[in-house]
Design an enzyme around this catalytic site. Sequence first.
Site, PDB file in Angstrom:
ATOM      1  N   LYS A  43       0.853  -1.251  -0.047  1.00 27.75           N
ATOM      2  CA  LYS A  43      -0.027  -0.038   0.019  1.00 27.75           C
ATOM      3  C   LYS A  43       0.940   1.062  -0.107  1.00 27.75           C
ATOM      4  O   LYS A  43       1.552   1.446   0.931  1.00 27.75           O
ATOM      5  CB  LYS A  43      -0.990  -0.084   1.241  1.00 27.75           C
ATOM      6  CG  LYS A  43      -2.358   0.843   1.204  1.00 27.75           C
ATOM      7  CD  LYS A  43      -1.986   2.188   0.783  1.00 27.75           C
ATOM      8  CE  LYS A  43      -1.919   2.888   2.132  1.00 27.75           C
ATOM      9  NZ  LYS A  43      -1.685   4.331   1.827  1.00 27.75           N
TER      10      LYS A  43
ATOM     11  N   GLU B  59       7.093  -0.700  12.567  1.00 25.59           N
ATOM     12  CA  GLU B  59       8.018   0.499  12.695  1.00 25.59           C
ATOM     13  C   GLU B  59       7.675   1.637  13.026  1.00 25.59           C
ATOM     14  O   GLU B  59       7.129   2.170  11.881  1.00 25.59           O
ATOM     15  CB  GLU B  59       8.870   0.203  11.479  1.00 25.59           C
ATOM     16  CG  GLU B  59       9.596  -1.214  11.113  1.00 25.59           C
ATOM     17  CD  GLU B  59      10.772  -1.510  12.070  1.00 25.59           C
ATOM     18  OE1 GLU B  59      11.287  -0.652  12.433  1.00 25.59           O
ATOM     19  OE2 GLU B  59      11.106  -2.971  12.034  1.00 25.59           O
TER      20      GLU B  59
ATOM     21  N   GLU C 213       5.625  13.025  19.282  1.00 25.56           N
ATOM     22  CA  GLU C 213       6.405  13.218  17.957  1.00 25.56           C
ATOM     23  C   GLU C 213       5.761  14.072  17.178  1.00 25.56           C
ATOM     24  O   GLU C 213       4.530  13.921  16.813  1.00 25.56           O
ATOM     25  CB  GLU C 213       6.371  11.825  17.311  1.00 25.56           C
ATOM     26  CG  GLU C 213       7.282  11.691  16.187  1.00 25.56           C
ATOM     27  CD  GLU C 213       7.227  10.545  15.319  1.00 25.56           C
ATOM     28  OE1 GLU C 213       6.198   9.946  14.997  1.00 25.56           O
ATOM     29  OE2 GLU C 213       8.417  10.042  15.049  1.00 25.56           O
TER      30      GLU C 213
HETATM   31  P1  NAD Z   1       0.615   7.485   9.233  1.00 21.61           P
HETATM   32  O1  NAD Z   1       0.759   6.118  10.349  1.00 21.61           O
HETATM   33  O2  NAD Z   1      -0.336   8.431   8.929  1.00 21.61           O
HETATM   34  O3  NAD Z   1       0.675   6.536   7.827  1.00 21.61           O
HETATM   35  C1  NAD Z   1       1.523   5.624   7.297  1.00 21.61           C
HETATM   36  C2  NAD Z   1       1.035   4.720   6.239  1.00 21.61           C
HETATM   37  O4  NAD Z   1      -0.106   4.137   7.030  1.00 21.61           O
HETATM   38  C3  NAD Z   1       0.478   5.580   5.206  1.00 21.61           C
HETATM   39  O5  NAD Z   1       0.532   4.749   3.903  1.00 21.61           O
HETATM   40  C4  NAD Z   1      -1.156   5.671   5.380  1.00 21.61           C
HETATM   41  O6  NAD Z   1      -1.912   5.491   4.280  1.00 21.61           O
HETATM   42  C5  NAD Z   1      -1.447   4.356   6.160  1.00 21.61           C
HETATM   43  N1  NAD Z   1      -2.509   4.123   7.086  1.00 21.61           N
HETATM   44  C6  NAD Z   1      -2.973   5.294   7.716  1.00 21.61           C
HETATM   45  N2  NAD Z   1      -4.174   4.843   8.388  1.00 21.61           N
HETATM   46  C7  NAD Z   1      -4.260   3.496   8.239  1.00 21.61           C
HETATM   47  C8  NAD Z   1      -4.888   2.573   8.521  1.00 21.61           C
HETATM   48  N3  NAD Z   1      -6.176   2.880   9.380  1.00 21.61           N
HETATM   49  N4  NAD Z   1      -4.854   1.142   8.266  1.00 21.61           N
HETATM   50  C9  NAD Z   1      -3.690   1.037   7.421  1.00 21.61           C
HETATM   51  N5  NAD Z   1      -2.925   1.714   6.996  1.00 21.61           N
HETATM   52  C10 NAD Z   1      -3.360   3.117   7.386  1.00 21.61           C
HETATM   53  O7  NAD Z   1       2.239   8.034   9.174  1.00 21.61           O
HETATM   54  P2  NAD Z   1       2.891   9.141   8.494  1.00 21.61           P
HETATM   55  O8  NAD Z   1       2.333  10.599   9.083  1.00 21.61           O
HETATM   56  O9  NAD Z   1       2.725   8.995   6.963  1.00 21.61           O
HETATM   57  O10 NAD Z   1       4.548   8.920   8.695  1.00 21.61           O
HETATM   58  C11 NAD Z   1       5.188   9.477   9.683  1.00 21.61           C
HETATM   59  C12 NAD Z   1       5.423   8.461  10.765  1.00 21.61           C
HETATM   60  O11 NAD Z   1       5.893   7.187  10.477  1.00 21.61           O
HETATM   61  C13 NAD Z   1       6.124   8.975  12.099  1.00 21.61           C
HETATM   62  O12 NAD Z   1       5.568   8.603  13.297  1.00 21.61           O
HETATM   63  C14 NAD Z   1       7.483   8.253  11.910  1.00 21.61           C
HETATM   64  O13 NAD Z   1       8.175   8.074  13.075  1.00 21.61           O
HETATM   65  C15 NAD Z   1       6.976   6.964  11.459  1.00 21.61           C
HETATM   66  N6  NAD Z   1       8.106   6.243  10.534  1.00 21.61           N
HETATM   67  C16 NAD Z   1       8.695   5.269  11.199  1.00 21.61           C
HETATM   68  C17 NAD Z   1       9.909   4.511  10.682  1.00 21.61           C
HETATM   69  C18 NAD Z   1      10.640   3.623  11.416  1.00 21.61           C
HETATM   70  O14 NAD Z   1      11.308   2.561  10.953  1.00 21.61           O
HETATM   71  N7  NAD Z   1      10.572   3.192  12.661  1.00 21.61           N
HETATM   72  C19 NAD Z   1      10.463   4.881   9.454  1.00 21.61           C
HETATM   73  C20 NAD Z   1       9.889   6.156   8.999  1.00 21.61           C
HETATM   74  C21 NAD Z   1       8.693   6.636   9.510  1.00 21.61           C
END
Ligand code: NAD
Length: 490
Positions: free
Chosen positions: A179, A254, A387
């Site tokens: 996705k 992650e 965060e």
């Molecule tokens: P997010 O959680 O809003 O979205 C991430 C992904 O999840 C997107 O593709 C989104 O469409 C999908 N998503 C959203 N709601 C969903 C649901 N209900 N079911 C399934 N999928 C869903 O995060 P973001 O704002 O796009 O990214 C930033 C976050 O990612 C920060 O918290 C950052 O720390 C984290 N991050 C972690 C790592 C790691 O390796 N630990 C690496 C990069 C980013």
Amino acid sequence: MLPQFLPNTIPNWIGGAQVEAQSGEVFQKVSPHSGVQLYRVASSGISDIQRAVQIATHAQPDWAGMTPVRRGELLLNLAQVMRDYRDDIAAVVALETGMSFCAAQAETAVAIAQGEFMAGEGRRLYGRTATSATPHKYASLVRQPVGVAGLIIAANTPIANIAWKVFPALICGNAAVVKAAEDAPATAWLFGRLARQAGLAPGVLNIVQGLGEQAGAPLVAHPDVGVVSFTGSTEVGRVIATVAAQRLAKVSLELGGKNPLIVCDDADLEKAVDWSLLAAFSNAGQRCAAASRIIVFDAVYGQFRDQLVERTRKLRLGPEDGDDLGPVINERQLNHMLSAVEDARKKGAAILTGGTRLGGAAHGKGFYMAPTIIEQVAPRDAISLQELFGPITCLYRVKNFDQALCMANDSPYGLTASIHTRNIDRAMEFTRRIQAGVAVVNGGTHGSEPHMPFGGTKMSGNGTREPGREALEVYSDLKAVYINVSAEIH
Ligand code: NAD
């Protein structure tokens, strides 16, 4: 400028073909730098996910039936094709995220290295042999694919995030449904195209565009998705874990971080300032590993703070190679940060620099947040706990090592951490006692190298580690095999 090879509407890749969302719906992707529409994107839903999972399920047995060595050869070929098109990949990453081309090239290089490393795992997909208490009985452990892997990623480093999950999932013999991040759709689309060009059989890798709740949630809930790997926020990670738990699917999370960087009284202050700038503000602070809490010994606090503020004010913002950081990914994210800073200010925080959206001809139409340093906040204030995922960091003053370590660990998160000291005892004690998945001495808070595991404790994850060889644990199941042989030889 828009690369010519990009379609006007970014479609899905399902079964090796480019397809629109079945509903025909689309959403807009805008440039974080200029705010103008770049293209439309297929807004997929449950029926698109069902189709992708069905096709992946059908393709998986043949892929798993190849030797891991052969799968590795095909994945190495994909890494090579990525290398051939690395500037195109970097151009798309830069366009979608607003990072400079040069930063996007560096990220692309990491994604290729990830592919090359995981391709080599095809020759090392080891199980183990064991002893048995029964004579003439041979015991061993072999790795099995899980089946279909559902991979959901964030947009912050889009090509690295894709490579991080797709390569280990595929080398283990799974088929994958990705996705794509809604803020980086064309990067995922281009990866799908290069995979096709590299000769991956249709259906082994499927890429579905769409929003989280419409396209991500049905992937997590699908009964035929054996393993879900998610990179994103802790908030969404918690929802995913809850849904996947209903059908006892394997999950790797992650998640976010609120990473501490400690500056001791014996630190090389110049280097500590260099690393703090990079750790807090590179990629506009949109790194799970960003240093958002800088904890400084009393004895050097004033000196360190003044140098850091002075250097921060000189940072250049923009999408060009000479710029230090770009915009944040979308306007919602920018507004969220601005209101968090405003809330902190109302509660008595001092904004030493930044705290505002950049205006003017060069930045006014984009989503630019001035790099922000805040002090006079308590460790349990909202801004210290939450965060923000942007170019914002807070300074804290401590008396000594114990207080610094205690403050560093006093967080709901535990992803990465760093200390600056010339004292080996302090450094070793820090690596032993810090509650984090990555501990760094005299460097920034950073992510992983392709062959090293990454992941966090507490709310930063669920204990899994990706990538490195440890990722194989996520994407494979173990099967114990016993073979009884006859002692009578004819
Ligand atoms: P997010 O959680 O809003 O979205 C991430 C992904 O999840 C997107 O593709 C989104 O469409 C999908 N998503 C959203 N709601 C969903 C649901 N209900 N079911 C399934 N999928 C869903 O995060 P973001 O704002 O796009 O990214 C930033 C976050 O990612 C920060 O918290 C950052 O720390 C984290 N991050 C972690 C790592 C790691 O390796 N630990 C690496 C990069 C980013």
